[in-house]
Design a protein around this motif. Sequence first.
Motif, PDB file in Angstrom:
ATOM      1  N   HIS A  74       0.843  -1.184   0.000  1.00  0.00           N
ATOM      2  CA  HIS A  74       0.000   0.000   0.000  1.00  0.00           C
ATOM      3  C   HIS A  74       0.889   1.249   0.000  1.00  0.00           C
ATOM      4  O   HIS A  74       2.081   1.195   0.254  1.00  0.00           O
ATOM      5  N   GLY A  75       0.245   2.390  -0.241  1.00  0.00           N
ATOM      6  CA  GLY A  75       0.962   3.651  -0.153  1.00  0.00           C
ATOM      7  C   GLY A  75       1.749   3.969  -1.415  1.00  0.00           C
ATOM      8  O   GLY A  75       1.498   3.432  -2.497  1.00  0.00           O
ATOM      9  N   HIS A  76       2.739   4.845  -1.258  1.00  0.00           N
ATOM     10  CA  HIS A  76       3.559   5.283  -2.386  1.00  0.00           C
ATOM     11  C   HIS A  76       4.799   4.414  -2.520  1.00  0.00           C
ATOM     12  O   HIS A  76       5.223   3.744  -1.578  1.00  0.00           O
ATOM     13  N   LEU A  77       5.387   4.452  -3.709  1.00  0.00           N
ATOM     14  CA  LEU A  77       6.670   3.772  -3.885  1.00  0.00           C
ATOM     15  C   LEU A  77       7.719   4.445  -3.003  1.00  0.00           C
ATOM     16  O   LEU A  77       7.719   5.663  -2.863  1.00  0.00           O
ATOM     17  N   PRO A  78       8.624   3.674  -2.403  1.00  0.00           N
ATOM     18  CA  PRO A  78       9.636   4.275  -1.522  1.00  0.00           C
ATOM     19  C   PRO A  78      10.618   5.139  -2.309  1.00  0.00           C
ATOM     20  O   PRO A  78      10.938   4.844  -3.453  1.00  0.00           O
ATOM     21  N   SER A  79      11.092   6.186  -1.655  1.00  0.00           N
ATOM     22  CA  SER A  79      12.071   7.087  -2.271  1.00  0.00           C
ATOM     23  C   SER A  79      13.426   6.391  -2.344  1.00  0.00           C
ATOM     24  O   SER A  79      13.658   5.380  -1.665  1.00  0.00           O
ATOM     25  N   PRO A  80      14.369   6.930  -3.140  1.00  0.00           N
ATOM     26  CA  PRO A  80      15.718   6.350  -3.180  1.00  0.00           C
ATOM     27  C   PRO A  80      16.370   6.296  -1.805  1.00  0.00           C
ATOM     28  O   PRO A  80      17.103   5.347  -1.501  1.00  0.00           O
ATOM     29  N   GLN A  81      16.101   7.292  -0.960  1.00  0.00           N
ATOM     30  CA  GLN A  81      16.685   7.303   0.378  1.00  0.00           C
ATOM     31  C   GLN A  81      16.126   6.176   1.231  1.00  0.00           C
ATOM     32  O   GLN A  81      16.867   5.507   1.968  1.00  0.00           O
ATOM     33  N   VAL A  82      14.819   5.932   1.122  1.00  0.00           N
ATOM     34  CA  VAL A  82      14.196   4.844   1.877  1.00  0.00           C
ATOM     35  C   VAL A  82      14.683   3.495   1.362  1.00  0.00           C
ATOM     36  O   VAL A  82      14.962   2.585   2.139  1.00  0.00           O
ATOM     37  N   VAL A  83      14.817   3.354   0.056  1.00  0.00           N
ATOM     38  CA  VAL A  83      15.330   2.110  -0.524  1.00  0.00           C
ATOM     39  C   VAL A  83      16.735   1.827   0.003  1.00  0.00           C
ATOM     40  O   VAL A  83      17.055   0.692   0.395  1.00  0.00           O
ATOM     41  N   ALA A  84      17.578   2.855   0.035  1.00  0.00           N
ATOM     42  CA  ALA A  84      18.944   2.679   0.523  1.00  0.00           C
ATOM     43  C   ALA A  84      18.944   2.287   2.003  1.00  0.00           C
ATOM     44  O   ALA A  84      19.701   1.395   2.414  1.00  0.00           O
ATOM     45  N   SER A  85      18.104   2.925   2.791  1.00  0.00           N
ATOM     46  CA  SER A  85      18.045   2.623   4.225  1.00  0.00           C
ATOM     47  C   SER A  85      17.542   1.202   4.471  1.00  0.00           C
ATOM     48  O   SER A  85      18.097   0.469   5.292  1.00  0.00           O
TER      49      SER A  85
END
Length: 252
Positions: free
Chosen positions: A60-71
């Motif tokens: 659900h929700g939005h696709l994760p940002s590049p920063q969230v993907v990296a984390s």
Amino acid sequence: MTLRYTLIAELLRGRRHELQPEDVGLARDDGRRVPGLRREEVAELAGINRDYYIRLEQAHGHLPSPQVVASLSRALRLDEDTTEYFQQLAQTSATRAISRRDGLPKGAFAILGLVEPHPAYITNGVHDVLVVNRACAQVANGFLDVGRNLLVEVFEHEAEAPSPGEWRETAIRLVDSLRFQAAPDEERFQELVATLHRRYPSFRTLWARQRARKLTFGTSLFYDVEHGWQRSTWQTLVVPDHPDSLLTVIHP
């Protein structure tokens, strides 16, 4: 809900279930019931909101940002190839297309002739065989015919493999490469994954491992309709400017 969101959710859940507290420097408390890490533990390790992480696992929700993907990649101890796969899923602008024979550059056909007498072939990201050279047509009659799919051929002939261990290694390479080359917005990718899931229990088991790998080189079993399973060494290269097209040279 698109397949892209589902693949992200499956990756996060699968990897979280695999990791143990000791793997990420956490103490194992008494009464732990989850098979791996808790959702809140992953969120804390990644430095993101717990509720947001839960929505990601629920597709659900939005696709994760590049920063969230990296984390999250760091928190879940993803390797380089799987991290790149995660990044591709999270960026619609980086969507992979599925190559077709009529879209290949002329240079790719020329290379197939230049590597003779070594057998060579070109596949797309879902392992459809697009073109083979003459040597390949002679030594791999059937398995590598243009229009066939390597994954279907491997799983269809599983029971005939001379070595279950080697067959599994071959299947793992293809399944992990299919995931790495994932094209979730492409009908052909969706259709193939659904077909493999429906037909082959072994595929379902290997797909659930949540591994993504580039194809580079190795030794695998190839199925020949006349001679059965053959063991060969191979090297795979990406066709320039066509990252979905893979040129493989076989060294029998």
